[in-house]
Scaffold this motif. Sequence first.
Motif, PDB file in Angstrom:
ATOM      1  N   LEU A   6      58.008   4.186  36.554  1.00  0.00           N
ATOM      2  CA  LEU A   6      57.355   5.310  37.237  1.00  0.00           C
ATOM      3  C   LEU A   6      58.021   6.631  36.892  1.00  0.00           C
ATOM      4  N   PHE A   7      59.327   6.694  37.001  1.00  0.00           N
ATOM      5  CA  PHE A   7      60.009   7.967  36.770  1.00  0.00           C
ATOM      6  C   PHE A   7      59.974   8.376  35.304  1.00  0.00           C
ATOM      7  N   ALA A   8      59.924   7.431  34.398  1.00  0.00           N
ATOM      8  CA  ALA A   8      59.738   7.773  32.983  1.00  0.00           C
ATOM      9  C   ALA A   8      58.358   8.391  32.772  1.00  0.00           C
ATOM     10  N   ALA A   9      57.349   7.854  33.449  1.00  0.00           N
ATOM     11  CA  ALA A   9      56.002   8.414  33.338  1.00  0.00           C
ATOM     12  C   ALA A   9      55.947   9.819  33.905  1.00  0.00           C
ATOM     13  N   LEU A  10      56.639  10.051  35.004  1.00  0.00           N
ATOM     14  CA  LEU A  10      56.632  11.369  35.646  1.00  0.00           C
ATOM     15  C   LEU A  10      57.464  12.396  34.876  1.00  0.00           C
ATOM     16  N   ALA A  11      58.303  11.936  33.971  1.00  0.00           N
ATOM     17  CA  ALA A  11      59.224  12.824  33.268  1.00  0.00           C
ATOM     18  C   ALA A  11      58.545  13.703  32.229  1.00  0.00           C
ATOM     19  N   HIS A  12      57.337  13.376  31.815  1.00  0.00           N
ATOM     20  CA  HIS A  12      56.643  14.202  30.823  1.00  0.00           C
ATOM     21  C   HIS A  12      55.715  15.173  31.538  1.00  0.00           C
ATOM     22  N   ASP A  13      55.776  16.434  31.138  1.00  0.00           N
ATOM     23  CA  ASP A  13      55.042  17.509  31.797  1.00  0.00           C
ATOM     24  C   ASP A  13      53.539  17.235  31.898  1.00  0.00           C
ATOM     25  N   ILE A  14      52.898  16.853  30.822  1.00  0.00           N
ATOM     26  CA  ILE A  14      51.446  16.640  30.843  1.00  0.00           C
ATOM     27  C   ILE A  14      51.084  15.449  31.726  1.00  0.00           C
ATOM     28  N   ARG A  15      51.846  14.373  31.650  1.00  0.00           N
ATOM     29  CA  ARG A  15      51.552  13.221  32.502  1.00  0.00           C
ATOM     30  C   ARG A  15      51.701  13.584  33.976  1.00  0.00           C
ATOM     31  N   LEU A  16      52.770  14.302  34.298  1.00  0.00           N
ATOM     32  CA  LEU A  16      52.987  14.715  35.685  1.00  0.00           C
ATOM     33  C   LEU A  16      51.869  15.637  36.156  1.00  0.00           C
ATOM     34  N   ARG A  17      51.513  16.617  35.343  1.00  0.00           N
ATOM     35  CA  ARG A  17      50.455  17.557  35.732  1.00  0.00           C
ATOM     36  C   ARG A  17      49.121  16.839  35.922  1.00  0.00           C
ATOM     37  N   CYS A  18      48.806  15.903  35.057  1.00  0.00           N
ATOM     38  CA  CYS A  18      47.555  15.138  35.203  1.00  0.00           C
ATOM     39  C   CYS A  18      47.577  14.305  36.484  1.00  0.00           C
TER      40      CYS A  18
END
Length: 115
Positions: A6-18
């Motif tokens: 989960l936190f690896a997925a949230l670590a990228h700006d575009i993934r988090l913004r989406c």
Amino acid sequence: MTPSTLFAALAHDIRLRCLMLLLRHDELCVCELTHATGAAQPHVSRHLAQLRELGLVADRRAGLWVHYRIHPELPAWVVAVLRETAAGVADQAPFTDDDQALSTMPNRPSAARCA
């Protein structure tokens, strides 16, 4: 789903913004996410595919359009992390900018053509 995943997925700006946009808007088309974030469509699509593979989002095809939503079967702790994150960034850029861009987007998918 593990915390590391989960936190690896949230670590990228575009993934988090989406993900933050999808929490606020039940379902969005790739073109809406592209418009809101200002990122290129292939870039957004690649990150959405990663989120789908991780089980964080689900997709639905409607003609030429692919719509994404937060996966309805996420564990409660993942949903809680996402909601707390959304609450924490709700009044910060670029998240406020994304919402503003989406609210002024012409030709949303419900119209005849997508932007």
